[in-house]
Design an enzyme around this catalytic site. Structure first.
Site, PDB file in Angstrom:
ATOM      1  CB  CYS A  12      -0.965   0.014   1.177  1.00 34.18           C
ATOM      2  SG  CYS A  12      -1.667  -1.582   1.600  1.00 34.18           S
ATOM      3  NE  ARG A  50       1.617  -9.321   5.058  1.00 36.55           N
ATOM      4  CZ  ARG A  50       0.339  -9.197   4.725  1.00 36.55           C
ATOM      5  NH1 ARG A  50      -0.552 -10.039   5.245  1.00 36.55           N
ATOM      6  NH2 ARG A  50      -0.054  -8.259   3.894  1.00 36.55           N
ATOM      7  CD  GLN A  83      -0.828  -8.677   0.185  1.00 34.58           C
ATOM      8  OE1 GLN A  83      -0.250  -7.598   0.075  1.00 34.58           O
ATOM      9  NE2 GLN A  83      -1.713  -8.904   1.133  1.00 34.58           N
ATOM     10  CG  ASP A 130      -2.041  -5.078  -2.521  1.00 36.50           C
ATOM     11  OD1 ASP A 130      -3.241  -4.991  -2.222  1.00 36.50           O
ATOM     12  OD2 ASP A 130      -1.125  -4.862  -1.716  1.00 36.50           O
ATOM     13  CG  HIS A 173      -3.999   0.323  -3.125  1.00 39.45           C
ATOM     14  ND1 HIS A 173      -2.888  -0.452  -3.368  1.00 39.45           N
ATOM     15  CD2 HIS A 173      -4.343   0.100  -1.824  1.00 39.45           C
ATOM     16  CE1 HIS A 173      -2.562  -1.102  -2.263  1.00 39.45           C
ATOM     17  NE2 HIS A 173      -3.426  -0.787  -1.314  1.00 39.45           N
ATOM     18  CE  LYS A 199     -12.459  -6.876   7.665  1.00 42.64           C
ATOM     19  NZ  LYS A 199     -11.259  -7.666   7.949  1.00 42.64           N
ATOM     20  CG  HIS A 219      -6.378  -0.888   1.083  1.00 39.77           C
ATOM     21  ND1 HIS A 219      -5.004  -0.788   1.096  1.00 39.77           N
ATOM     22  CD2 HIS A 219      -6.820   0.114   1.881  1.00 39.77           C
ATOM     23  CE1 HIS A 219      -4.636   0.213   1.872  1.00 39.77           C
ATOM     24  NE2 HIS A 219      -5.720   0.782   2.356  1.00 39.77           N
TER      25      HIS A 219
END
Length: 620
Positions: A317, A346, A364, A366, A368, A448, A494
């Site tokens: 992000c 992680r 990911q 991902d 945005h 979310k 997100h």
């Protein structure tokens, strides 16, 4: 209920982990054995099963039965075993050796009462110390609720437990319980703590339910992505490199390439710009984003480079926010959609790692979206459509949808939370999807939507998520110029569809049991000669198929029956058999894994039929 005991200090069972409040995860799955409906939550690699919410009475009854059996009856049975008659616990998955804990039936038959007692924390600590069980002291310290509750089986045995339980042991069906296996387990999943012994078992209301569960368990074992990944040579996790780090082998990499290409194509068609960003950044970036404050325990240690601290990224992000900040934006620019297949790192305890489902490095999908407040609904609806399109490409068309609302601690004023939550609801209703509301379950930075996909066994897997964020735009002070030439803050959304490529690949493997459809299979066809005399022609066939875009390999060196068996074991969709007749007529005889014998055909016909089936996502 799946439950586990951790045994230490001789034959003493130190703790029933099922009474630990920290054991339960939120990612649910489900299955439908026979005519009953069950749901299951993963506890590490173990499934916790209980009746679905449409039958509260049955669910509560079964919960009490399982709690009673797992937390007390079996452990009490162990305690009552004569100390001279040692219990030998097996290390395989057979339950037969576990029958040495043989007093279980006798305790159930005695119909002993299970009595709840409330005590003070000091009294609980005194009793535990008196019997010298340090693990229970640690559990006691982790319990926040008051009062502390203890359950007794008659006057013979007691343990810390939150309950609930059946009134007496006689309410447990002796024919509906099973002790399954034993495994080593680090205390609380921490490699720095002692290795203990964990016993796995299950309890049901009746024998039919137990049989259905055991059948489901065997089917889940057959589909285990770790075993199939090894058998089909798709991926590995190697000790020399470290746990939780995935090596994609050539066949697995082909499937990943197909997944990525499908993902990129759909995103570009829907107005997303693709990004690539670094795997590390200065530690200060993660201070600004708040990750060092809220997420530090899941991040790897920092590294020093030229007297500056750098951090492996746990999220993508902040990078996307920095790209947004590179220039001043007008309200006319919105919505701005960016997407990246970004690898993140992680920290996970080694005891929590599990195949492709729980790893330390993963990619990911991902994306945005930066937009205006009045664009939230349309953008969310667009994400729902995109999510459905991608998931259906891979055979998933059954979902469970949850909408999570504002938690007690949150950033952003009430008005924007209400507007964003309403936009999510409106988008879901406009889409026609049913959903459940998780009141107060949203992130601190915004509401979310979470979507779980259902696989071939009826299990549900958390994959897709859509989150409105009021936090990062504020932390990074990103703005745009509105129609009045004033600076305003945009809304940030997100979203991930697959979650991570590694986890989604694991779900794919288990959904198809490694038997991938033709379009997704890493090797679509295998050319097999009857004898080595046809090998040259087989190689010519292989070259022509490869040139046309078909993933093919030529195998020889064994008798034809064995070549066919090997292809079946490797789950190859199509076999092209070449004998003297085929070599002479420049044809092939085709066998489909899904449709059986397809007969003799020309190479051009085979290419056409294979490509048509691949493009239409059908079988040949």
């Amino acid at each position: 209920m799946k439950y586990s005991y951790v045994g230490a200090l001789g034959r003493t069972m130190a703790l029933s982990l099922s009474s630990s409040r920290s054991l339960f995860f939120t990612c649910s799955k489900s299955l439908s054995p026979l005519n009953s409906t069950f749901s299951c939550f993963p506890i590490s690699s173990v499934f916790l099963l209980y009746p679905s919410k449409n039958n509260t009475s049955t669910r509560n009854k079964l919960l009490r039965c399982r709690n009673s059996f797992s937390t007390h009856v079996s452990v009490a049975a162990d305690e009552q075993t004569n100390s001279d008659d040692k219990i030998v616990l097996p290390t395989n998955e057979s339950s037969h050796g576990l029958l040495r804990i043989r007093h279980t039936d006798r305790i159930i038959s005695r119909n002993l009462p299970l009595v709840r007692e409330e005590v003070s924390r000091d009294e609980a600590q005194r009793r535990i110390m008196a019997i010298n069980e340090p693990y229970k002291i640690e559990i006691l310290e982790s319990i926040q609720e008051e009062p502390i509750t203890i359950y007794h089986i008659g006057n013979e045995w007691w343990d810390l437990c939150a309950g609930p339980h059946v009134e007496t042991t006689g309410k447990i069906n002796k024919k509906a319980v099973e002790l399954e296996s034993v495994a080593g387990a680090y205390w609380r999943g921490d490699v720095k703590k002692p290795m203990l012994q964990r016993i796995y078992g299950t309890a049901w209301e009746n024998e039919d339910q137990l049989k259905a569960y055991l059948h489901f368990k065997e089917e889940a074992k057959r589909r285990d992505h770790r075993r199939i990944g090894q058998d089909l040579d798709l991926f590995s996790i190697q000790d020399e490199a470290g746990g939780g780090l995935v090596f994609w082998h050539p066949k697995g990499a082909i499937i990943r390439h197909i997944i990525e290409d499908t993902w990129k194509k759909i995103h570009m068609e829907r107005g997303y710009d693709l990004l690539y960003t670094p795997h590390v950044a200065k530690a200060d970036l993660w201070k600004i984003s708040g990750h060092l404050d809220f997420y530090k325990e899941n991040m790897f240690d920092q590294m020093e480079i030229e007297e500056e601290l750098f951090q492996l990224r746990p999220m993508n992000c902040p990078y996307h926010v920095l790209i947004y900040k590179r220039q001043l934006h007008s309200y006319r620019d919105f919505p701005i959609r960016v997407a990246e297949l970004g690898t993140v790192y992680r920290y996970e305890l080694s005891g929590a790692l599990h195949g492709l489902f729980r790893v330390r490095g993963f990619t990911q999908d991902d994306a945005h979206i930066f937009c205006l407040e009045d664009q939230i609904k349309d953008e969310i609806r667009g994400v729902l459509d995109l999510t459905e399109e991608i998931l259906q490409q891979f055979g998933f068309d059954k979902y469970e949808v949850n909408l999570s609302t504002r938690p007690e601690k949150a950033v952003g004023d009430d008005e924007i939370w209400e507007k964003a939550t309403s936009a999510l609801k409106d988008a879901l209703e406009d889409k026609g999807w049913s959903y459940q509301i998780d009141d107060g379950g949203g992130a601190f930075y915004g509401p979310k939507i979470d979507l779980k996909i259902e696989d071939a066994l009826g299990r549900k897997w958390q994959c897709s998520t859509i989150q409105v964020d009021f936090n990062l735009p504020q932390r990074f002070d990103i703005t745009y110029v509105d129609s009045n030439q004033e600076r305003k803050r945009p809304i940030m959304i997100h979203r991930a569809v697959l979650g991570s490529l590694e986890r989604f690949f694991g779900v794919l493997i288990e959904n198809y049991a490694g038997d991938f459809p033709l379009w997704l299979s890493p090797i679509q066809a295998r050319v097999l000669p009857v004898t080595d005399a046809q090998l040259q022609y087989c190689n010519e066939v292989g070259k022509k198929l490869k040139a046309s875009g078909i993933r093919v390999e030529v195998c020889s060196g064994e008798r034809l029956p064995k070549l066919i068996r090997n292809a079946e074991k490797q789950k190859i969709p199509l076999m092209a058999v070449v004998g003297p007749k085929e070599a002479e007529t420049q044809t092939i005889t085709v066998r489909s894994r899904f449709a059986g014998e397809l007969g003799n055909m020309s190479i051009d016909e085979f290419i056409h039929r294979t490509k048509t089936a691949s493009e239409s996502r059908t079988f040949l």
